[in-house]
Design a protein around this motif. Structure first.
Motif, PDB file in Angstrom:
ATOM      1  N   GLY A  36      16.949 -61.240 -70.367  1.00 30.65           N
ATOM      2  CA  GLY A  36      18.091 -60.368 -70.599  1.00 30.65           C
ATOM      3  C   GLY A  36      19.344 -61.165 -70.302  1.00 30.65           C
ATOM      4  O   GLY A  36      19.274 -62.231 -69.677  1.00 30.65           O
ATOM      5  N   CYS A  37      20.473 -60.669 -70.786  1.00 30.01           N
ATOM      6  CA  CYS A  37      21.701 -61.427 -70.542  1.00 30.01           C
ATOM      7  C   CYS A  37      22.892 -60.479 -70.503  1.00 30.01           C
ATOM      8  O   CYS A  37      23.150 -59.740 -71.445  1.00 30.01           O
ATOM      9  CB  CYS A  37      21.902 -62.483 -71.612  1.00 30.01           C
ATOM     10  N   GLU A  38      23.579 -60.567 -69.378  1.00 34.48           N
ATOM     11  CA  GLU A  38      24.701 -59.674 -69.116  1.00 34.48           C
ATOM     12  C   GLU A  38      25.906 -59.945 -70.020  1.00 34.48           C
ATOM     13  O   GLU A  38      26.810 -59.119 -70.112  1.00 34.48           O
ATOM     14  CB  GLU A  38      25.101 -59.863 -67.649  1.00 34.48           C
ATOM     15  N   HIS A  39      25.935 -61.073 -70.677  1.00 37.34           N
ATOM     16  CA  HIS A  39      27.078 -61.365 -71.556  1.00 37.34           C
ATOM     17  C   HIS A  39      27.085 -60.488 -72.804  1.00 37.34           C
ATOM     18  O   HIS A  39      28.114 -60.273 -73.407  1.00 37.34           O
ATOM     19  CB  HIS A  39      27.078 -62.849 -71.947  1.00 37.34           C
ATOM     20  N   ARG A  40      25.929 -60.022 -73.172  1.00 43.78           N
ATOM     21  CA  ARG A  40      25.784 -59.051 -74.263  1.00 43.78           C
ATOM     22  C   ARG A  40      26.559 -59.409 -75.540  1.00 43.78           C
ATOM     23  O   ARG A  40      27.319 -58.603 -76.083  1.00 43.78           O
ATOM     24  CB  ARG A  40      26.176 -57.655 -73.767  1.00 43.78           C
ATOM     25  N   CYS A  41      26.396 -60.639 -76.014  1.00 48.83           N
ATOM     26  CA  CYS A  41      27.065 -61.068 -77.245  1.00 48.83           C
ATOM     27  C   CYS A  41      26.487 -60.276 -78.428  1.00 48.83           C
ATOM     28  O   CYS A  41      25.266 -60.092 -78.506  1.00 48.83           O
ATOM     29  CB  CYS A  41      26.842 -62.553 -77.484  1.00 48.83           C
ATOM     30  N   SER A  42      27.350 -59.869 -79.331  1.00 48.25           N
ATOM     31  CA  SER A  42      26.865 -59.034 -80.446  1.00 48.25           C
ATOM     32  C   SER A  42      26.030 -59.842 -81.433  1.00 48.25           C
ATOM     33  O   SER A  42      25.313 -59.272 -82.241  1.00 48.25           O
ATOM     34  CB  SER A  42      28.044 -58.385 -81.165  1.00 48.25           C
ATOM     35  N   TYR A  43      26.115 -61.164 -81.383  1.00 48.01           N
ATOM     36  CA  TYR A  43      25.370 -62.017 -82.314  1.00 48.01           C
ATOM     37  C   TYR A  43      24.126 -62.631 -81.671  1.00 48.01           C
ATOM     38  O   TYR A  43      23.504 -63.526 -82.241  1.00 48.01           O
ATOM     39  CB  TYR A  43      26.272 -63.147 -82.847  1.00 48.01           C
ATOM     40  N   CYS A  44      23.757 -62.156 -80.480  1.00 53.60           N
ATOM     41  CA  CYS A  44      22.652 -62.789 -79.748  1.00 53.60           C
ATOM     42  C   CYS A  44      21.324 -62.673 -80.512  1.00 53.60           C
ATOM     43  O   CYS A  44      20.921 -61.582 -80.917  1.00 53.60           O
ATOM     44  CB  CYS A  44      22.515 -62.132 -78.379  1.00 53.60           C
ATOM     45  N   TYR A  45      20.658 -63.814 -80.688  1.00 50.54           N
ATOM     46  CA  TYR A  45      19.379 -63.787 -81.405  1.00 50.54           C
ATOM     47  C   TYR A  45      18.191 -63.696 -80.434  1.00 50.54           C
ATOM     48  O   TYR A  45      17.056 -63.509 -80.852  1.00 50.54           O
ATOM     49  CB  TYR A  45      19.215 -65.042 -82.296  1.00 50.54           C
ATOM     50  N   LYS A  56      17.331 -52.367 -75.188  1.00 47.26           N
ATOM     51  CA  LYS A  56      16.729 -52.775 -73.922  1.00 47.26           C
ATOM     52  C   LYS A  56      17.392 -54.066 -73.430  1.00 47.26           C
ATOM     53  O   LYS A  56      17.734 -54.212 -72.267  1.00 47.26           O
ATOM     54  CB  LYS A  56      15.226 -52.991 -74.132  1.00 47.26           C
ATOM     55  N   TRP A  57      17.569 -55.003 -74.390  1.00 47.75           N
ATOM     56  CA  TRP A  57      18.198 -56.293 -74.063  1.00 47.75           C
ATOM     57  C   TRP A  57      19.580 -56.075 -73.459  1.00 47.75           C
ATOM     58  O   TRP A  57      20.005 -56.777 -72.554  1.00 47.75           O
ATOM     59  CB  TRP A  57      18.309 -57.136 -75.342  1.00 47.75           C
ATOM     60  N   ASN A  58      20.290 -55.068 -73.988  1.00 50.15           N
ATOM     61  CA  ASN A  58      21.655 -54.830 -73.544  1.00 50.15           C
ATOM     62  C   ASN A  58      21.752 -53.881 -72.360  1.00 50.15           C
ATOM     63  O   ASN A  58      22.841 -53.476 -71.973  1.00 50.15           O
ATOM     64  CB  ASN A  58      22.494 -54.277 -74.701  1.00 50.15           C
ATOM     65  N   SER A  88      17.687 -71.270 -73.023  1.00 47.48           N
ATOM     66  CA  SER A  88      17.490 -71.211 -74.483  1.00 47.48           C
ATOM     67  C   SER A  88      17.586 -69.765 -74.971  1.00 47.48           C
ATOM     68  O   SER A  88      18.108 -69.514 -76.047  1.00 47.48           O
ATOM     69  CB  SER A  88      16.142 -71.836 -74.876  1.00 47.48           C
ATOM     70  N   VAL A  89      17.106 -68.805 -74.165  1.00 50.34           N
ATOM     71  CA  VAL A  89      17.193 -67.393 -74.560  1.00 50.34           C
ATOM     72  C   VAL A  89      17.764 -66.504 -73.444  1.00 50.34           C
ATOM     73  O   VAL A  89      17.364 -65.350 -73.289  1.00 50.34           O
ATOM     74  CB  VAL A  89      15.832 -66.833 -75.050  1.00 50.34           C
ATOM     75  N   THR A  90      18.685 -67.068 -72.697  1.00 53.16           N
ATOM     76  CA  THR A  90      19.447 -66.304 -71.701  1.00 53.16           C
ATOM     77  C   THR A  90      20.576 -67.214 -71.262  1.00 53.16           C
ATOM     78  O   THR A  90      20.675 -68.345 -71.746  1.00 53.16           O
ATOM     79  CB  THR A  90      18.575 -65.902 -70.489  1.00 53.16           C
ATOM     80  N   ASP A  91      21.438 -66.735 -70.373  1.00 47.88           N
ATOM     81  CA  ASP A  91      22.438 -67.630 -69.797  1.00 47.88           C
ATOM     82  C   ASP A  91      22.127 -67.741 -68.306  1.00 47.88           C
ATOM     83  O   ASP A  91      22.192 -66.754 -67.569  1.00 47.88           O
ATOM     84  CB  ASP A  91      23.854 -67.073 -70.028  1.00 47.88           C
ATOM     85  N   GLY A  92      21.762 -68.932 -67.868  1.00 44.33           N
ATOM     86  CA  GLY A  92      21.365 -69.164 -66.474  1.00 44.33           C
ATOM     87  C   GLY A  92      22.511 -68.961 -65.493  1.00 44.33           C
ATOM     88  O   GLY A  92      22.299 -68.902 -64.286  1.00 44.33           O
ATOM     89  N   THR A 121      25.795 -72.962 -71.275  1.00 44.03           N
ATOM     90  CA  THR A 121      26.274 -71.708 -70.698  1.00 44.03           C
ATOM     91  C   THR A 121      27.600 -71.273 -71.294  1.00 44.03           C
ATOM     92  O   THR A 121      28.291 -72.053 -71.949  1.00 44.03           O
ATOM     93  CB  THR A 121      26.420 -71.852 -69.161  1.00 44.03           C
ATOM     94  N   LYS A 122      27.952 -70.026 -70.997  1.00 45.90           N
ATOM     95  CA  LYS A 122      29.281 -69.511 -71.346  1.00 45.90           C
ATOM     96  C   LYS A 122      30.022 -69.177 -70.057  1.00 45.90           C
ATOM     97  O   LYS A 122      31.020 -68.468 -70.090  1.00 45.90           O
ATOM     98  CB  LYS A 122      29.143 -68.207 -72.154  1.00 45.90           C
ATOM     99  N   SER A 123      29.509 -69.638 -68.940  1.00 41.37           N
ATOM    100  CA  SER A 123      30.084 -69.204 -67.666  1.00 41.37           C
ATOM    101  C   SER A 123      30.639 -70.357 -66.832  1.00 41.37           C
ATOM    102  O   SER A 123      29.982 -71.372 -66.647  1.00 41.37           O
ATOM    103  CB  SER A 123      29.002 -68.482 -66.852  1.00 41.37           C
TER     104      SER A 123
END
Ligand code: SF4
Length: 254
Positions: A36-45, A56-58, A88-92, A121-123
């Motif tokens: 799961g990822c709290e950044h909740r990007c609308s384009y997340c694959y 659920k992801w969001n 690869s499928v989340t932001d650590g 990362t985006k953080s």
């Protein structure tokens, strides 16, 4: 145990495996400290890759509380110098990391076994672990950037950090660490910002840029105006031109 944060729940879980074999070029394994990822990007694959419903992801982040211990056990068997991509499928370095430090503790284990690491990362929280990351014999750190425009950024990445903060965090790493910008996904508005992104990357001593297109999946909440009409042939030429002008290698495959 559930905890509710910004309309999203954290749940601590125990995992049996830490590393997953990766199909990404030059990467042997991927390590995802959270599901799961709290950044909740609308384009997340990621939910599509993991077959998790978008809602659920969001709405929840599973915290892999015993990951560092499991990782230690696996690396004891696999051996040293493995190449591991974190995130690869989340932001650590999503907000949960501030409290749980699963990524930080995993890095300590990877360092112990002489692994090579790549962290995307985006953080700006990644700067917290600068000291440990710089101890690796080989480490790469990347930030994802899709736009420099904060209004546009909030439309697609509502809960991520400002782009300026990401660049600031990346600039704090010494030349011991290879730095890169993951330029993507490229939207129509990104096309007018390529020069600015290359200039910023060059200013802070980035080693290379990876450019990626938007890959639409059914259910993604991205306005059509953000991706329709992009001429990828033209885009490729522009990127090659910028590569020469800024002497900054760029990798892409559209
Ligand atoms: S930061 Fe990455 S993993 Fe997290 S929501 Fe955005 S695209 Fe998905």
């Amino acid at each position: 145990m559930w905890k509710r944060v910004r309309g999203l729940k954290y749940r601590e879980i125990y995992v049996k495996n830490a590393l997953s074999r990766s199909k990404i070029r030059d990467v042997e394994y991927s390590l995802n400290p959270y599901r799961g990822c709290e950044h909740r990007c609308s384009y997340c694959y990621a939910p599509f890759v993991l077959h998790i419903p978008n809602e659920k992801w969001n709405s929840e982040v599973l915290v892999k509380i015993n990951l560092p211990t499991v990782l230690d056990r696996e690396l004891k068997k696999i051996g040293t110098r493995v190449h591991v991509l974190i995130g690869s499928v989340t932001d650590g370095y999503q907000p949960a990391e501030k409290k749980y430090e699963i990524t930080r503790k995993s890095l300590a284990v990877l360092l112990k076994y002489g692994a090579r690491v790549n962290i995307l990362t985006k953080s700006p929280l990644i700067a917290r672990d600068k000291e440990i990351i710089e101890k690796f014999e080989y480490a790469e750190v990347g930030i994802s950037v899709s736009t420099l425009d904060e209004i546009k950024r909030k439309k697609t990445e509502p809960f991520s950090a400002e782009v300026e903060e990401r660049f600031n965090a990346l600039s704090q790493f010494s030349s011991k660490v290879r730095k890169y910008v993951f330029l993507g996904p490229i939207f129509t508005h990104t096309l007018n910002e390529l020069e600015g992104i290359f200039s910023k990357a060059s200013e802070i001593g980035v080693d290379y840029i990876i450019a990626d297109r938007f890959r639409r999946r059914e259910g993604m909440r991205v306005p059509a105006a953000f991706y329709e009409g992009i001429d990828y042939g033209e885009l490729g030429k522009k990127l090659k031109n910028l590569e020469k002008r800024y002497d900054l290698p760029v990798f892409f495959s559209f």
